[in-house]
Motif scaffolding. Sequence first.
Motif, short mmCIF file in Angstrom:
data_model
loop_
_atom_site.label_atom_id
_atom_site.label_comp_id
_atom_site.label_asym_id
_atom_site.label_seq_id
_atom_site.Cartn_x
_atom_site.Cartn_y
_atom_site.Cartn_z
N LYS A 74 -7.80 58.66 -55.99
CA LYS A 74 -6.77 57.84 -56.63
C LYS A 74 -7.20 56.38 -56.64
O LYS A 74 -7.48 55.81 -55.59
CB LYS A 74 -5.46 57.98 -55.86
N THR A 76 -5.63 52.95 -57.33
CA THR A 76 -4.34 52.30 -57.50
C THR A 76 -4.56 50.84 -57.80
O THR A 76 -5.19 50.12 -57.01
CB THR A 76 -3.48 52.46 -56.22
N ASN A 91 -1.99 57.66 -64.83
CA ASN A 91 -1.31 58.96 -64.85
C ASN A 91 -0.54 59.23 -63.56
O ASN A 91 -0.11 60.35 -63.30
CB ASN A 91 -2.32 60.09 -65.11
N SER A 92 -0.37 58.17 -62.73
CA SER A 92 0.30 58.33 -61.45
C SER A 92 0.98 57.01 -61.09
O SER A 92 0.57 55.95 -61.55
CB SER A 92 -0.73 58.72 -60.39
N SER A 93 2.01 57.08 -60.25
CA SER A 93 2.77 55.89 -59.84
C SER A 93 3.31 55.13 -61.05
O SER A 93 3.35 53.91 -61.07
CB SER A 93 1.91 54.96 -58.98
N ARG A 100 0.21 50.81 -60.56
CA ARG A 100 -0.07 51.98 -61.41
C ARG A 100 -1.35 52.59 -60.86
O ARG A 100 -2.20 51.89 -60.32
CB ARG A 100 -0.31 51.60 -62.87
N ASP A 103 -5.18 59.18 -61.10
CA ASP A 103 -5.62 60.30 -60.26
C ASP A 103 -6.76 61.02 -60.97
O ASP A 103 -6.59 61.46 -62.11
CB ASP A 103 -4.49 61.29 -60.01
#
Length: 132
Positions: A74, A76, A91-93, A100, A103
Motif C-alpha cells: 500500500k 498511502t 483505489n483505497s482510503s 488516498r 493497493d
Amino acid sequence: MQEGSAQDDKSASELIDGRIKELGDWRGETLVRLRALIRQAAPEAVETWKWRGVPVWEDAGIICTGETYKAVVKLTFAKGAALSDPKKLFNSSLEGNTRRAIDFKEGDAVDADALKALVREAVALNRSKAKR
C-alpha cells in the motif's frame, strides 16, 4: 527512527533494504519497483522510517508511505485527496478528506508514468504549502 532502539545506527534506507530482503517475495519486489519510481520522480526526496517500521518518502513533508501487508503493498499519499488522479490510481482510503492510497496486489501492473506524476504533484503541493 525510534529513539533508543537498536535501529538507531542504521539509516532509513538500510532499514528499508532490510524490510525488502526480509519479505523475500512479490511484496519485496513490488516495494523495490515502487521505491525506484518514487526516487525517479522525486530525486531530492528523503527516505525515512517511522511508526515502528514503515518506509516513508518525504520532501517538504510526507509524500507517501509504503506499507506491506499479507495481500497488498500500500502506497498511502499523505495529501492524496488534494492530488489530481487522472489515471484513477487511487483505489483505497477513498472516503477520507486527506489521505488516498493505492493497493498493489500480487501481479498488478504499475502505471509508472501515472505514479511518477502523482509523486511529482505531491512534492509540488508539499513545497507550495511549506513556502507559506
